[in-house]
Design an enzyme around this catalytic site. Structure first.
Site, PDB file in Angstrom:
ATOM      1  CG  PHE A 131     -41.520 -24.594 -13.964  1.00 31.85           C
ATOM      2  CD1 PHE A 131     -40.422 -24.570 -12.986  1.00 31.85           C
ATOM      3  CD2 PHE A 131     -41.840 -25.959 -14.708  1.00 31.85           C
ATOM      4  CE1 PHE A 131     -39.866 -25.638 -12.311  1.00 31.85           C
ATOM      5  CE2 PHE A 131     -41.142 -27.116 -14.049  1.00 31.85           C
ATOM      6  CZ  PHE A 131     -40.281 -26.899 -13.138  1.00 31.85           C
ATOM      7  CB  ILE A 132     -39.269 -24.264 -18.444  1.00 31.63           C
ATOM      8  CG1 ILE A 132     -39.670 -25.582 -18.019  1.00 31.63           C
ATOM      9  CG2 ILE A 132     -38.081 -24.631 -19.444  1.00 31.63           C
ATOM     10  CD1 ILE A 132     -40.217 -26.501 -19.114  1.00 31.63           C
ATOM     11  CE1 TYR A 139     -48.464 -28.187 -24.210  1.00 31.22           C
ATOM     12  CE2 TYR A 139     -48.435 -30.674 -23.873  1.00 31.22           C
ATOM     13  CZ  TYR A 139     -47.810 -29.382 -23.878  1.00 31.22           C
ATOM     14  OH  TYR A 139     -46.507 -28.973 -23.491  1.00 31.22           O
TER      15      TYR A 139
END
Length: 337
Positions: free
Chosen positions: A12-13, A153
């Site tokens: 995405f980024i 994460y």
């Protein structure tokens, strides 16, 4: 022409950053694992679009595969590395924590080794607002202590920061870590809230709203985010002559060319207001399934982006209604709904 290696260009980024860099005339070398964490067809489509530009080339490979990564770096000799590839998703880290250790820690170590050997002008790596963990004083400032991560994460991202500082100190490797705040926009991941909410409302299926909607996020539009990254490429950190030379409010390390920078909209938005913006854009209400807070989640995030402004003269500012509108337009066009 400067060459920039961007990891995660099918993501995405990474896709949005590569698009911006290509427009500005950089040569972009992409590296992506094409993992099946979500629909690979979306990743393939992003790469197909990037490959329309002759300034873009890419290599498919895993970050954990050092030999493949090093071979690419030796051949392309990038001037700058922007490391975005990672195992993403806070909630998935509850199900498959090992994937985060392998990708985010081992993979990042491999990237740092390549950057060290190449002596790149600047290494930039993606962190996350999740590293602030249980911190409650907001807006979050880069200079505050962040040692209370709540998920694997977030822990792997904090580990990336500390490893990056070590390499910056040992090898005088200019390194910038940027902490993202709830990024959204066109070409987003299907596991992201905006994507799931839009899909659920269109298809008349319930959307899960955690903590009964009593949550706040600093929603940051993706093109604002990548503009911030682009400008930070030129803001190369320099090791201070003495600890006393660190400017007030700057997160620059007193012993290394290393800096942490928030990239956020500096606006704490209530989750229910975000959902209402999506409902208004779609012209129909959501079927709301209110739930308790999910394990490892936090009730609020909110960025102080003063350092980004000081370094680059820029601050993200896209309003959520405008950002949601642009995402919904893309979603309807892409999925024909």
């Amino acid at each position: 022409m400067r060459t920039i290696l961007v990891t995660g260009t099918a993501g995405f980024i990474g896709f949005h950053l590569a698009t911006l860099l290509l427009k500005e005339g950089f040569r972009v070398v992409g590296f992506d694992g094409m993992t099946d964490y979500y629909d690979v067809r979306l990743k393939e489509r992003r790469h197909q679009m990037l490959l329309q530009n002759p300034g873009f080339s890419c290599k498919i490979g895993m970050l954990e595969d050092y030999d493949t990564l090093k071979t690419l770096c030796d051949a392309e000799k990038p001037d700058v590395i922007v490391h975005l590839a990672a195992q993403a998703g806070v909630r998935y880290s509850l199900e498959n924590p090992r994937a985060y250790i392998e990708s985010n820690i081992v993979g990042t170590f491999n990237i740092m080794e390549c950057a060290r050997e190449l002596k790149v002008d600047h290494l930039l790596m993606a962190s996350t607002s999740s590293v602030y963990g249980a911190n409650e004083e907001m807006p979050f400032v880069e200079t505050e202590k962040a040692d209370t991560q709540l998920t694997i994460y977030a822990s792997t991202k904090k580990a990336m920061e500390t490893m990056g500082h070590s390499y910056a100190h040992l090898w005088n490797l200019p390194t910038t870590m940027f902490r993202f705040f709830t990024v959204y926009g066109p070409w987003g991941r299907p596991d992201m809230a905006l994507f799931k909410f839009t899909k659920g409302i269109i298809e008349d299926t319930p959307i899960d709203i955690y903590n009964n909607g009593d949550m706040y996020r600093d929603f940051t539009y993706v093109t604002d985010l990548v503009k911030g990254i682009r400008l930070l490429i030129d803001a190369v950190p320099q090791r201070p002559e003495t600890p006393q030379d660190v400017p007030e409010g700057d997160s620059i390390s007193p012993v290394a060319p290393f800096r942490v920078v928030n990239i956020g909209n500096s606006d704490k938005v209530r989750l229910l207001d975000y959902i209402e913006a999506i409902e208004e854009e779609l012209g129909k209400p959501a079927i709301r399934n209110y739930m308790a807070m999910q394990k490892g989640d936090v009730p609020a995030t909110w960025a102080n982006a003063d350092l980004l402004k000081t370094l680059t003269g820029y601050r993200p500012e896209t309003d959520i209604r405008e950002g949601v509108k642009l995402f919904v337009q893309w979603y309807r066009d892409y999925y024909g709904k």
